[in-house]
Design a protein around this motif. Structure first.
Motif, PDB file in Angstrom:
ATOM      1  N   PRO A  58      10.664   1.206   1.564  1.00 56.88           N
ATOM      2  CA  PRO A  58       9.557   1.842   0.842  1.00 56.88           C
ATOM      3  C   PRO A  58       9.791   1.900  -0.670  1.00 56.88           C
ATOM      4  O   PRO A  58       8.868   1.659  -1.447  1.00 56.88           O
ATOM      5  CB  PRO A  58       9.510   3.256   1.446  1.00 56.88           C
ATOM      6  N   ALA A  59      11.004   2.187  -1.083  1.00 60.05           N
ATOM      7  CA  ALA A  59      11.306   2.238  -2.523  1.00 60.05           C
ATOM      8  C   ALA A  59      11.097   0.865  -3.154  1.00 60.05           C
ATOM      9  O   ALA A  59      10.574   0.748  -4.260  1.00 60.05           O
ATOM     10  CB  ALA A  59      12.736   2.722  -2.754  1.00 60.05           C
ATOM     11  N   GLY A  60      11.470  -0.176  -2.437  1.00 57.53           N
ATOM     12  CA  GLY A  60      11.281  -1.525  -2.940  1.00 57.53           C
ATOM     13  C   GLY A  60       9.806  -1.878  -3.095  1.00 57.53           C
ATOM     14  O   GLY A  60       9.406  -2.483  -4.086  1.00 57.53           O
ATOM     15  N   TYR A  61       8.990  -1.463  -2.100  1.00 60.09           N
ATOM     16  CA  TYR A  61       7.552  -1.735  -2.203  1.00 60.09           C
ATOM     17  C   TYR A  61       6.947  -1.017  -3.404  1.00 60.09           C
ATOM     18  O   TYR A  61       6.111  -1.570  -4.120  1.00 60.09           O
ATOM     19  CB  TYR A  61       6.825  -1.308  -0.918  1.00 60.09           C
ATOM     20  N   ILE A  62       7.363   0.222  -3.630  1.00 58.30           N
ATOM     21  CA  ILE A  62       6.834   0.977  -4.774  1.00 58.30           C
ATOM     22  C   ILE A  62       7.281   0.326  -6.074  1.00 58.30           C
ATOM     23  O   ILE A  62       6.472   0.052  -6.959  1.00 58.30           O
ATOM     24  CB  ILE A  62       7.289   2.459  -4.715  1.00 58.30           C
ATOM     25  N   MET A  63       8.573   0.058  -6.198  1.00 61.39           N
ATOM     26  CA  MET A  63       9.091  -0.521  -7.448  1.00 61.39           C
ATOM     27  C   MET A  63       8.492  -1.894  -7.722  1.00 61.39           C
ATOM     28  O   MET A  63       8.332  -2.278  -8.876  1.00 61.39           O
ATOM     29  CB  MET A  63      10.614  -0.606  -7.400  1.00 61.39           C
ATOM     30  N   ASN A  64       8.152  -2.597  -6.673  1.00 59.52           N
ATOM     31  CA  ASN A  64       7.542  -3.916  -6.843  1.00 59.52           C
ATOM     32  C   ASN A  64       6.184  -3.827  -7.545  1.00 59.52           C
ATOM     33  O   ASN A  64       5.724  -4.797  -8.140  1.00 59.52           O
ATOM     34  CB  ASN A  64       7.395  -4.602  -5.482  1.00 59.52           C
ATOM     35  N   LEU A  65       5.554  -2.660  -7.484  1.00 58.62           N
ATOM     36  CA  LEU A  65       4.241  -2.466  -8.120  1.00 58.62           C
ATOM     37  C   LEU A  65       4.353  -1.792  -9.481  1.00 58.62           C
ATOM     38  O   LEU A  65       3.364  -1.678 -10.197  1.00 58.62           O
ATOM     39  CB  LEU A  65       3.335  -1.647  -7.198  1.00 58.62           C
ATOM     40  N   VAL A  66       5.534  -1.337  -9.836  1.00 62.90           N
ATOM     41  CA  VAL A  66       5.742  -0.682 -11.133  1.00 62.90           C
ATOM     42  C   VAL A  66       5.893  -1.768 -12.196  1.00 62.90           C
ATOM     43  O   VAL A  66       6.883  -2.485 -12.220  1.00 62.90           O
ATOM     44  CB  VAL A  66       6.990   0.231 -11.088  1.00 62.90           C
ATOM     45  N   ASP A  67       4.868  -1.890 -13.043  1.00 62.29           N
ATOM     46  CA  ASP A  67       4.887  -2.961 -14.045  1.00 62.29           C
ATOM     47  C   ASP A  67       4.501  -2.500 -15.446  1.00 62.29           C
ATOM     48  O   ASP A  67       4.346  -3.320 -16.348  1.00 62.29           O
ATOM     49  CB  ASP A  67       3.974  -4.110 -13.605  1.00 62.29           C
ATOM     50  N   GLY A  68       4.304  -1.200 -15.612  1.00 57.14           N
ATOM     51  CA  GLY A  68       3.910  -0.689 -16.924  1.00 57.14           C
ATOM     52  C   GLY A  68       2.428  -0.857 -17.210  1.00 57.14           C
ATOM     53  O   GLY A  68       1.959  -0.455 -18.277  1.00 57.14           O
ATOM     54  N   LYS A  69       1.710  -1.451 -16.283  1.00 56.00           N
ATOM     55  CA  LYS A  69       0.268  -1.659 -16.449  1.00 56.00           C
ATOM     56  C   LYS A  69      -0.530  -0.900 -15.399  1.00 56.00           C
ATOM     57  O   LYS A  69      -1.582  -0.361 -15.688  1.00 56.00           O
ATOM     58  CB  LYS A  69      -0.059  -3.152 -16.365  1.00 56.00           C
ATOM     59  N   ARG A  70      -0.051  -0.915 -14.172  1.00 59.24           N
ATOM     60  CA  ARG A  70      -0.753  -0.214 -13.098  1.00 59.24           C
ATOM     61  C   ARG A  70      -0.519   1.291 -13.234  1.00 59.24           C
ATOM     62  O   ARG A  70       0.596   1.728 -13.525  1.00 59.24           O
ATOM     63  CB  ARG A  70      -0.225  -0.645 -11.729  1.00 59.24           C
ATOM     64  N   THR A  71      -1.565   2.052 -12.946  1.00 57.81           N
ATOM     65  CA  THR A  71      -1.406   3.500 -12.917  1.00 57.81           C
ATOM     66  C   THR A  71      -0.778   3.906 -11.587  1.00 57.81           C
ATOM     67  O   THR A  71      -0.771   3.124 -10.625  1.00 57.81           O
ATOM     68  CB  THR A  71      -2.758   4.213 -13.072  1.00 57.81           C
ATOM     69  N   VAL A  72      -0.294   5.124 -11.558  1.00 54.06           N
ATOM     70  CA  VAL A  72       0.257   5.648 -10.304  1.00 54.06           C
ATOM     71  C   VAL A  72      -0.842   5.657  -9.242  1.00 54.06           C
ATOM     72  O   VAL A  72      -0.598   5.324  -8.081  1.00 54.06           O
ATOM     73  CB  VAL A  72       0.840   7.064 -10.524  1.00 54.06           C
ATOM     74  N   GLU A  73      -2.048   6.000  -9.653  1.00 51.24           N
ATOM     75  CA  GLU A  73      -3.169   6.007  -8.712  1.00 51.24           C
ATOM     76  C   GLU A  73      -3.389   4.611  -8.128  1.00 51.24           C
ATOM     77  O   GLU A  73      -3.600   4.459  -6.928  1.00 51.24           O
ATOM     78  CB  GLU A  73      -4.431   6.496  -9.412  1.00 51.24           C
ATOM     79  N   GLU A  74      -3.329   3.582  -8.955  1.00 50.46           N
ATOM     80  CA  GLU A  74      -3.501   2.213  -8.464  1.00 50.46           C
ATOM     81  C   GLU A  74      -2.377   1.820  -7.512  1.00 50.46           C
ATOM     82  O   GLU A  74      -2.600   1.121  -6.519  1.00 50.46           O
ATOM     83  CB  GLU A  74      -3.567   1.234  -9.639  1.00 50.46           C
ATOM     84  N   ILE A  75      -1.177   2.250  -7.830  1.00 55.09           N
ATOM     85  CA  ILE A  75      -0.035   1.942  -6.951  1.00 55.09           C
ATOM     86  C   ILE A  75      -0.231   2.594  -5.591  1.00 55.09           C
ATOM     87  O   ILE A  75      -0.035   1.967  -4.547  1.00 55.09           O
ATOM     88  CB  ILE A  75       1.289   2.391  -7.617  1.00 55.09           C
ATOM     89  N   VAL A  76      -0.651   3.856  -5.591  1.00 56.01           N
ATOM     90  CA  VAL A  76      -0.881   4.561  -4.329  1.00 56.01           C
ATOM     91  C   VAL A  76      -1.982   3.867  -3.528  1.00 56.01           C
ATOM     92  O   VAL A  76      -1.819   3.612  -2.319  1.00 56.01           O
ATOM     93  CB  VAL A  76      -1.239   6.043  -4.593  1.00 56.01           C
ATOM     94  N   LEU A  77      -3.087   3.534  -4.183  1.00 55.38           N
ATOM     95  CA  LEU A  77      -4.192   2.871  -3.477  1.00 55.38           C
ATOM     96  C   LEU A  77      -3.761   1.528  -2.915  1.00 55.38           C
ATOM     97  O   LEU A  77      -4.107   1.165  -1.789  1.00 55.38           O
ATOM     98  CB  LEU A  77      -5.386   2.700  -4.418  1.00 55.38           C
ATOM     99  N   ARG A  78      -3.002   0.773  -3.686  1.00 55.00           N
ATOM    100  CA  ARG A  78      -2.531  -0.547  -3.231  1.00 55.00           C
ATOM    101  C   ARG A  78      -1.658  -0.413  -1.987  1.00 55.00           C
ATOM    102  O   ARG A  78      -1.797  -1.166  -1.018  1.00 55.00           O
ATOM    103  CB  ARG A  78      -1.763  -1.204  -4.363  1.00 55.00           C
ATOM    104  N   LEU A  79      -0.747   0.568  -2.012  1.00 53.33           N
ATOM    105  CA  LEU A  79       0.139   0.761  -0.861  1.00 53.33           C
ATOM    106  C   LEU A  79      -0.637   1.278   0.356  1.00 53.33           C
ATOM    107  O   LEU A  79      -0.345   0.892   1.493  1.00 53.33           O
ATOM    108  CB  LEU A  79       1.271   1.720  -1.230  1.00 53.33           C
ATOM    109  N   LYS A  80      -1.615   2.146   0.109  1.00 53.83           N
ATOM    110  CA  LYS A  80      -2.433   2.655   1.213  1.00 53.83           C
ATOM    111  C   LYS A  80      -3.183   1.515   1.881  1.00 53.83           C
ATOM    112  O   LYS A  80      -3.257   1.454   3.111  1.00 53.83           O
ATOM    113  CB  LYS A  80      -3.414   3.718   0.714  1.00 53.83           C
ATOM    114  N   GLU A  81      -3.714   0.601   1.085  1.00 51.53           N
ATOM    115  CA  GLU A  81      -4.419  -0.557   1.638  1.00 51.53           C
ATOM    116  C   GLU A  81      -3.456  -1.475   2.377  1.00 51.53           C
ATOM    117  O   GLU A  81      -3.740  -1.946   3.468  1.00 51.53           O
ATOM    118  CB  GLU A  81      -5.110  -1.339   0.520  1.00 51.53           C
TER     119      GLU A  81
END
Length: 93
Positions: A43-66
């Motif tokens: 799970p930490a890897g999936y989250i960090m994979n979306l951390v790019d300095g451009k996506r918001t936390v909200e976008e990261i959460v929505l992406r993972l939920k989908e």
């Protein structure tokens, strides 16, 4: 989330001291830094994979939920991980 140092509108980025990548030999995402490495769980890897300095936390959460067809409780897990990552200096907001 109310007392969290992280907000839904924040765009977290990986601290440039660290290099985030998939290590085939470890079958895991890793954070590499000059003195060592940190092996992240799935799970930490999936989250960090979306951390790019451009996506918001909200976008990261929505992406993972989908991606995982997860419930709203996933946001709590993402915040908990990001708070830990921020505290350890792995990310910055």
């Amino acid at each position: 989330m109310q007392n969290s140092p992280i907000n839904l509108s924040d765009c977290p980025a990986i601290n440039p001291v660290y290099i985030f990548r998939w290590e085939e030999s470890q079958q895991a995402h890793m954070l590499l830094y000059p003195e060592g490495l940190i092996k992240l769980n799935g799970p930490a890897g999936y989250i960090m994979n979306l951390v790019d300095g451009k996506r918001t936390v909200e976008e990261i959460v929505l992406r993972l939920k989908e991606q995982f067809n997860a419930s709203d409780e996933l946001a709590d897990d993402v915040f908990a991980f990001m708070e830990t990552a921020l505290d350890k200096g792995w990310i910055k907001v």
